[in-house]
Design an enzyme around this catalytic site. Sequence first.
Site, PDB file in Angstrom:
ATOM      1  N   SER A 199       0.775  -1.249   0.113  1.00  0.00           N
ATOM      2  CA  SER A 199       0.132  -0.128   0.056  1.00  0.00           C
ATOM      3  C   SER A 199       0.856   1.453  -0.026  1.00  0.00           C
ATOM      4  O   SER A 199       0.285   2.384   0.034  1.00  0.00           O
ATOM      5  CB  SER A 199      -0.853  -0.155   1.204  1.00  0.00           C
ATOM      6  OG  SER A 199      -0.096   0.186   2.337  1.00  0.00           O
ATOM      7  N   HIS A 227      -5.574  -4.518   0.598  1.00  0.00           N
ATOM      8  CA  HIS A 227      -5.572  -3.268  -0.285  1.00  0.00           C
ATOM      9  C   HIS A 227      -6.176  -3.720  -1.733  1.00  0.00           C
ATOM     10  O   HIS A 227      -6.006  -2.917  -2.643  1.00  0.00           O
ATOM     11  CB  HIS A 227      -4.418  -2.517  -0.696  1.00  0.00           C
ATOM     12  CG  HIS A 227      -3.913  -2.046   0.781  1.00  0.00           C
ATOM     13  ND1 HIS A 227      -4.324  -0.599   1.216  1.00  0.00           N
ATOM     14  CD2 HIS A 227      -3.338  -2.481   1.951  1.00  0.00           C
ATOM     15  CE1 HIS A 227      -4.030  -0.493   2.443  1.00  0.00           C
ATOM     16  NE2 HIS A 227      -3.234  -1.244   2.795  1.00  0.00           N
ATOM     17  N   LYS A 258     -11.631  -1.086   4.347  1.00  0.00           N
ATOM     18  CA  LYS A 258     -10.950  -0.370   3.504  1.00  0.00           C
ATOM     19  C   LYS A 258     -12.092  -0.136   2.188  1.00  0.00           C
ATOM     20  O   LYS A 258     -12.909   0.461   2.300  1.00  0.00           O
ATOM     21  CB  LYS A 258      -9.536  -0.820   3.086  1.00  0.00           C
ATOM     22  CG  LYS A 258      -8.678  -0.625   4.106  1.00  0.00           C
ATOM     23  CD  LYS A 258      -7.261  -0.975   4.116  1.00  0.00           C
ATOM     24  CE  LYS A 258      -6.686  -0.646   5.485  1.00  0.00           C
ATOM     25  NZ  LYS A 258      -5.341  -1.266   5.625  1.00  0.00           N
ATOM     26  N   THR A 373       7.250   4.191   8.224  1.00  0.00           N
ATOM     27  CA  THR A 373       6.386   3.613   7.479  1.00  0.00           C
ATOM     28  C   THR A 373       6.917   3.337   6.086  1.00  0.00           C
ATOM     29  O   THR A 373       6.799   2.171   5.290  1.00  0.00           O
ATOM     30  CB  THR A 373       5.211   4.486   7.086  1.00  0.00           C
ATOM     31  OG1 THR A 373       4.636   4.776   8.377  1.00  0.00           O
ATOM     32  CG2 THR A 373       3.974   3.819   6.428  1.00  0.00           C
TER      33      THR A 373
HETATM   34  C1  LIG Z   1      -4.673  -1.696   6.933  1.00  0.00           C
HETATM   35  C2  LIG Z   1      -3.993  -2.945   6.899  1.00  0.00           C
HETATM   36  C3  LIG Z   1      -4.328  -4.092   7.488  1.00  0.00           C
HETATM   37  C4  LIG Z   1      -5.089  -4.043   8.781  1.00  0.00           C
HETATM   38  O1  LIG Z   1      -6.546  -4.281   8.534  1.00  0.00           O
HETATM   39  P1  LIG Z   1      -7.646  -3.539   9.363  1.00  0.00           P
HETATM   40  O2  LIG Z   1      -9.023  -3.839   9.007  1.00  0.00           O
HETATM   41  O3  LIG Z   1      -7.532  -1.953   9.065  1.00  0.00           O
HETATM   42  O4  LIG Z   1      -7.178  -3.865  10.517  1.00  0.00           O
HETATM   43  C5  LIG Z   1      -3.813  -5.416   7.357  1.00  0.00           C
HETATM   44  N1  LIG Z   1      -2.792  -5.644   6.571  1.00  0.00           N
HETATM   45  C6  LIG Z   1      -2.467  -4.536   5.363  1.00  0.00           C
HETATM   46  C7  LIG Z   1      -1.462  -4.542   4.287  1.00  0.00           C
HETATM   47  C8  LIG Z   1      -2.989  -3.191   5.784  1.00  0.00           C
HETATM   48  O5  LIG Z   1      -2.764  -2.271   5.068  1.00  0.00           O
END
Ligand SMILES: *Cc1c(COP(=O)(O)O)cnc(C)c1O
Length: 414
Positions: A199, A227, A258, A373
């Site tokens: 991401s 994602h 998401k 990050t």
């Molecule tokens: C955001 C994210 C998660 C966690 O998902 P949530 O539902 O927000 O807890 C897991 N893996 C990746 C790659 C993410 O970007």
Amino acid sequence: MVDYNKAFEGAVAAVRAEGRYRVFADLERMRGRFPSALYYGGHDQTGAGETAKAPREITVWCSNDYLGMGQHEAVVGAMKAAADRVGAGAGGTRNIAGTTHFHVQLERALADLHGKEAALLFTSGYVSNEATLSTISRILPDCVILSDELNHASMIQGIRDGRSIKRIWRHNDLEHLEALLQEFPAERPKVIAFESVYSMDGDIAPLKEICDLAEKYNAFTYLDEVHAVGLYGQRGGGVSERDGVAHRIDIIEGTLGKAFGVMGGYITANAAIIDAIRSYASGFIFTTALSPVLVAGALASVETLKQSNHLREQHQERAARLKALLAEEGFPVMPSVSHIVPVKVGDPVQCKRVTDYLLEEHNIYVQPINYPTVPKGTERLRLTPTPLHTDDHMATLLGALDDAWTVLKLKRAA
Ligand SMILES: *Cc1c(COP(=O)(O)O)cnc(C)c1O
């Protein structure tokens, strides 16, 4: 005497000194008007902030509600109807009182989405990764987990909690992965853990080739499609659907928070795997089930996105359009084969300055993405255009970036 408060203050001071102190943007989304939102000011956890001021309208350019499903009629309607019918909460863990008919239906819909026998819901994508990966390594004796170096914190945490040996392979590097696979005897259980869309860079893993290696070395595959679910594939089953390899992946993990616009996480796999995780994973067993209201909303979102490619096509068009506009104007847009549009700033202080400037002067909200990050020197803006970002929104963004780049004397592309 131990000064407890001083320890906590010291910890925060260290984060500040590294330039990693975070201030939340206090926002109120306006249903029907996304990506517009009201901005109430910046907020740290002390409650201090500029909330006394009247809120102002801003445009959000960094939401992971990639398709605007969080305000979709079908989703919000299903949630209202569910609340009216069954009330607010699940009333317990899944074992005790928290398995509602909505949970059963959503798990069926998710299994179907990925062509698997079964699915299991968790309270978030983070928890699904953490709970599943730590449980796998307890079930597979002597297991080795091969983890892509850019895997998400939730996968890293799950692997750490388990009892396996972990080996890290260089990001998307098939030769390195194969070299690591060869290090262990054939009878040793091996799990390859990776993502489809990464991401921060917006690049995509070579799923087919990874499956080929898994087959050759008899490894188990665990894929995070957080994602990509809702966004890729004919029915929104992710990159594994688009590339026709879903049946070759042992566990597919995704989020409902998401692209699906609600909240929650899940895994899908064959029935034996789901039954085992359901029976052993502490992060599944000992926590109150997702609210049936959230589950009903997620179910409507998954079904809506299964039935039509319309939003997915618009989403890809918008992302391509934004990338082209940025490139034309000489902004250092980083290569991305997905819907994510990273623009490089290359310095943490400047990166924060740009985003502050955009918010203060142009009412544009985008978060700076800094170390840890992303690697130092690659600090960036991470833009996430949605089908609801119009040509006008884009023209305003480009004008604002032009101003910011000039005022802050940032580099344009050669
Ligand atoms: C955001 C994210 C998660 C966690 O998902 P949530 O539902 O927000 O807890 C897991 N893996 C990746 C790659 C993410 O970007």
